[in-house]
Design a protein around this motif. Structure first.
Motif, mmCIF file in Angstrom:
data_model
loop_
_atom_site.group_PDB
_atom_site.id
_atom_site.type_symbol
_atom_site.label_atom_id
_atom_site.label_comp_id
_atom_site.label_asym_id
_atom_site.label_seq_id
_atom_site.Cartn_x
_atom_site.Cartn_y
_atom_site.Cartn_z
ATOM 1 N N PRO A 22 0.840 -1.198 0.000
ATOM 2 C CA PRO A 22 0.000 0.000 0.000
ATOM 3 C C PRO A 22 0.883 1.259 0.000
ATOM 4 O O PRO A 22 1.963 1.267 0.587
ATOM 5 C CB PRO A 22 -0.791 -0.108 1.297
ATOM 6 N N TYR A 24 0.656 3.954 1.619
ATOM 7 C CA TYR A 24 0.748 4.612 2.923
ATOM 8 C C TYR A 24 0.963 3.565 4.006
ATOM 9 O O TYR A 24 0.533 2.425 3.876
ATOM 10 C CB TYR A 24 -0.545 5.377 3.232
ATOM 11 N N ASP A 25 1.594 3.988 5.112
ATOM 12 C CA ASP A 25 1.754 3.090 6.253
ATOM 13 C C ASP A 25 0.411 2.938 6.955
ATOM 14 O O ASP A 25 -0.305 3.919 7.174
ATOM 15 C CB ASP A 25 2.781 3.643 7.239
ATOM 16 N N LEU A 26 0.085 1.703 7.321
ATOM 17 C CA LEU A 26 -1.169 1.401 8.010
ATOM 18 C C LEU A 26 -0.875 0.870 9.404
ATOM 19 O O LEU A 26 0.197 0.313 9.661
ATOM 20 C CB LEU A 26 -1.966 0.335 7.246
ATOM 21 N N PRO A 49 -8.231 10.388 6.431
ATOM 22 C CA PRO A 49 -6.932 10.998 6.753
ATOM 23 C C PRO A 49 -6.934 12.502 6.499
ATOM 24 O O PRO A 49 -7.494 12.967 5.518
ATOM 25 C CB PRO A 49 -5.952 10.305 5.801
ATOM 26 N N SER A 58 -4.355 12.909 0.658
ATOM 27 C CA SER A 58 -4.034 12.477 2.017
ATOM 28 C C SER A 58 -4.188 10.975 2.213
ATOM 29 O O SER A 58 -3.825 10.452 3.246
ATOM 30 C CB SER A 58 -4.903 13.225 3.020
ATOM 31 N N GLY A 59 -4.739 10.287 1.229
ATOM 32 C CA GLY A 59 -4.882 8.837 1.320
ATOM 33 C C GLY A 59 -6.331 8.394 1.377
ATOM 34 O O GLY A 59 -7.255 9.196 1.464
ATOM 35 N N LYS A 60 -6.489 7.102 1.324
ATOM 36 C CA LYS A 60 -7.805 6.471 1.270
ATOM 37 C C LYS A 60 -8.423 6.373 2.670
ATOM 38 O O LYS A 60 -7.743 6.022 3.630
ATOM 39 C CB LYS A 60 -7.619 5.067 0.680
ATOM 40 N N THR A 76 -8.792 -0.622 5.266
ATOM 41 C CA THR A 76 -8.547 0.359 4.208
ATOM 42 C C THR A 76 -8.440 -0.332 2.859
ATOM 43 O O THR A 76 -9.142 -0.006 1.925
ATOM 44 C CB THR A 76 -7.261 1.169 4.491
ATOM 45 N N TYR A 77 -7.554 -1.307 2.757
ATOM 46 C CA TYR A 77 -7.343 -2.022 1.492
ATOM 47 C C TYR A 77 -7.854 -3.454 1.550
ATOM 48 O O TYR A 77 -8.150 -4.047 0.523
ATOM 49 C CB TYR A 77 -5.859 -2.023 1.118
ATOM 50 N N ILE A 84 -4.624 4.482 7.745
ATOM 51 C CA ILE A 84 -3.380 5.186 7.462
ATOM 52 C C ILE A 84 -2.896 5.869 8.741
ATOM 53 O O ILE A 84 -3.682 6.460 9.479
ATOM 54 C CB ILE A 84 -3.592 6.213 6.331
ATOM 55 N N HIS A 88 -6.919 11.829 11.667
ATOM 56 C CA HIS A 88 -8.118 11.536 10.881
ATOM 57 C C HIS A 88 -9.311 12.329 11.391
ATOM 58 O O HIS A 88 -9.442 12.568 12.592
ATOM 59 C CB HIS A 88 -8.496 10.048 10.997
#
Length: 137
Positions: A22, A24-26, A49, A58-60, A76-77, A84, A88
């Protein structure tokens, strides 16, 4: 020559499958949702985010379904992969048809919630009647 092209093609295909990380870091996120101290037993939460200054994307967002015991787990994914890392905005969506449940469709909370890297984030969301009146629909 043909064997070389086939081998290169096979290496390319193998290299592209299953290796995508992904963007972004989760970090894992779970918790409970209460409205004026009472568990919300049906609905959804969405963590969106908040971008940093100058960021276009900013991401999903991450989502979680509120279970009958009031607990949610974000994804998220994929299944339960979390949200992320970072701050938030949080929206609580009420899908309850219970006559005793709070009366609102959704409320976007003004306070940011922080997802921290490298830990299992337990984030309990406490919504007040005042927040529902001010920020809900």
């Amino acid at each position: 020559m043909a064997r070389t092209l086939v081998a290169m093609g096979l290496m390319f295909v193998l290299g592209m499958t299953g290796c995508e990380k992904p963007p972004y870091d989760l970090a894992p996120v779970h918790g409970t949702v209460t409205v004026d101290g009472h568990l919300l037993k049906q609905g959804k939460v969405m963590f969106t985010p908040k971008g940093k200054a100058g960021e276009l994307n900013s991401g999903k967002p991450a989502y979680g379904r509120i279970q009958p015991d009031g607990v949610y787990v974000l994804y998220t994914y994929g299944d339960d992969d979390g949200a992320i890392v970072g701050e938030h905005g949080v929206t609580v969506i009420n899908t309850s048809t219970d006559a005793n449940a709070p009366k609102f469709r959704q409320v976007s909370l003004p306070k940011p919630y922080k997802v921290e890297a490298g830990k299992d984030n337990e984030i309990d969301i406490e919504v007040t009647k005042l927040e529902v009146a001010q920020y809900g629909r």
